[in-house]
Design a protein around this motif. Structure first.
Motif, short mmCIF file in Angstrom:
data_model
loop_
_atom_site.label_atom_id
_atom_site.label_comp_id
_atom_site.label_asym_id
_atom_site.label_seq_id
_atom_site.Cartn_x
_atom_site.Cartn_y
_atom_site.Cartn_z
N ARG A 10 2.33 27.26 -52.09
CA ARG A 10 1.34 26.34 -52.64
C ARG A 10 1.84 24.91 -52.46
N GLY A 20 3.38 21.52 -53.04
CA GLY A 20 4.40 21.15 -54.02
C GLY A 20 5.60 22.09 -54.01
N ASP A 21 5.40 23.35 -53.56
CA ASP A 21 6.52 24.30 -53.53
C ASP A 21 7.66 23.76 -52.67
N ARG A 22 8.87 24.09 -53.10
CA ARG A 22 10.04 23.81 -52.27
C ARG A 22 10.33 25.04 -51.43
N ALA A 42 8.42 32.24 -60.50
CA ALA A 42 8.48 30.95 -59.81
C ALA A 42 8.64 31.07 -58.29
N THR A 100 7.13 32.00 -55.02
CA THR A 100 5.73 32.17 -54.62
C THR A 100 5.56 32.90 -53.30
N SER A 139 -0.54 30.72 -45.67
CA SER A 139 -0.68 30.13 -47.01
C SER A 139 -1.65 28.95 -47.02
N VAL A 146 9.40 28.22 -53.67
CA VAL A 146 9.71 28.17 -55.11
C VAL A 146 8.95 27.01 -55.74
N ARG A 147 8.40 27.23 -56.93
CA ARG A 147 7.75 26.13 -57.67
C ARG A 147 8.78 25.02 -57.88
N PRO A 148 8.35 23.76 -57.76
CA PRO A 148 9.33 22.66 -57.75
C PRO A 148 10.21 22.60 -58.99
N ASP A 149 9.65 22.94 -60.17
CA ASP A 149 10.44 22.82 -61.40
C ASP A 149 11.49 23.92 -61.53
#
Ligand code: MG
Length: 351
Positions: free
Chosen positions: A177, A179-181, A229, A231, A252, A293-296
């Protein structure tokens, strides 16, 4: 009378299968879409089937998912620095299961096709290596098949393994998605370059070894560090990181910007790649994964990877954006350029 023109006629070169069709890139994907998957992708599947062209299938069983994956191994030579066809055959299938989120395989099958005249001692060495790798991964081989073909009818040995595992959560390669790293779990290019150097008998300073290893336990640690987290996952085997990232970005619907200075590459792989005129981004890995991975949660996942011996060199190497779906860009630190999708692995019979 003019010749009829049809939209489906292919150039003469496409009438025969070539090594490119097994190289893991665009050519292979087209062969699967245009021929091997024909008439099969419209049959109903409760879960993730052939049409998804993911690392494996996910079939609903009650409230869980049965993950199934299969892989044939034709690597040449069968013994190479850092591994052999037996270790590869177990790790390859265990890792594809892990890429779907299934890190505790229930069992593997092993189908072995051997050429008449193959050395018994080599077969025993390969078998011992398979058994040792099974212990590494915590998976038994539960059934198998043995065939022998005549001298010259097959080159040495081919090993097919199929793996099954249950999971509560399926992770796809299509889940990135904006923003994901993007994290890579370690150094890139080691497997392909080690094989290439062995085949060409190049001498280099520094030790070049394949990274072939089952990484299911490493992946479990990453998933547990930040539940929900991660993805997307894919292992960058044939065609390397470039091929895998292109496929993930396209499926994606995101753009991936790779940060070149962050890519973990050993000095010896860099030196060998320069000598051979190859880009480590295009070279096969057999013990690595790409994680969206979600950024946070990126720091937590990275810390969990670093704490495992197979993840010591893990790094955040990129980020996803919502513009230009399917595009892969390399940020060199000085400027940006598009990364071309490789046609496939430059070296045949790499796995
Ligand atoms: Mg895979």
């Amino acid at each position: 009378m003019s010749a009829p023109t049809t939209g489906t006629r292919r150039p003469a070169a496409e009438a025969l299968i070539t090594m490119r069709h097994g190289a893991g890139g665009r050519a292979m994907r087209r062969l699967i879409e245009e021929t091997l998957a024909q008439g099969l992708t419209d049959m109903p599947v409760d879960g993730v089937g052939l049409a998804a062209m993911d690392d494996g299938a996910a079939l609903r069983v009650g409230d869980r998912w049965l993950i199934v994956t299969t892989d044939s191994h034709v690597v040449h030579p069968v013994f190479f620095p850092g591994g052999d066809i037996g270790r590869l055959a177990v790790a390859g299938t265990v890792n594809d299961l892990a890429m779907m989120g299934a890190t505790e395989p229930l069992g593997l099958t092993s189908a072995v096709i051997i050429e008449e005249g193959f050395r018994r001692a080599d077969l025993e060495r390969i078998q011992k290596s398979m058994a040792a790798t099974c212990r590494d991964a915590g998976v038994p081989i539960v059934t198998g098949d043995t065939k022998v073909m005549g001298r010259g009818e097959l080159d040495g040995i081919v090993i097919n393994t199929t793996g099954v595992a249950l999971t509560d959560t399926v992770i796809r390669d299509a889940g990135l998605r904006p923003g994901d790293r993007l994290i890579v779990t370690g150094t890139i290019g080691d497997h392909g370059i080690a094989l290439m150097v062995k085949r060409h008998n190049l001498s280099l300073d520094g030790e070049l070894r394949s990274d072939v290893a089952p990484i299911n336990r490493l992946i479990r640690a990453a998933l547990d560090a930040a539940p929900g987290a991660v993805t997307a996952m894919k292992d960058p085997t044939r065609g390397g990181v470039s091929s895998a990232v292109h496929e993930m970005a396209e499926k994606s619907g995101v753009q991936v910007v790779l940060h070149e200075p962050a890519l973990p590459i050993t000095d010896v792989v860099r030196a060998a790649s320069d000598m051979l005129g190859l880009d480590p981004l295009h070279i096969a890995n057999e013990g690595k994964a790409l994680l969206g991975v979600r950024p946070d949660a990126a720091d937590r996942v990275l810390a969990a990877l670093h704490a495992h011996p197979l993840g010591r060199h893990a790094a955040v190497v990129g980020a996803c954006t919502g513009d230009h779906p399917g595009r892969v860009v390399l940020d060199t630190g000085i400027g940006r350029r598009l990364v071309a999708e490789p046609d496939g692995e430059p070296l045949p019979r790499i796995c």
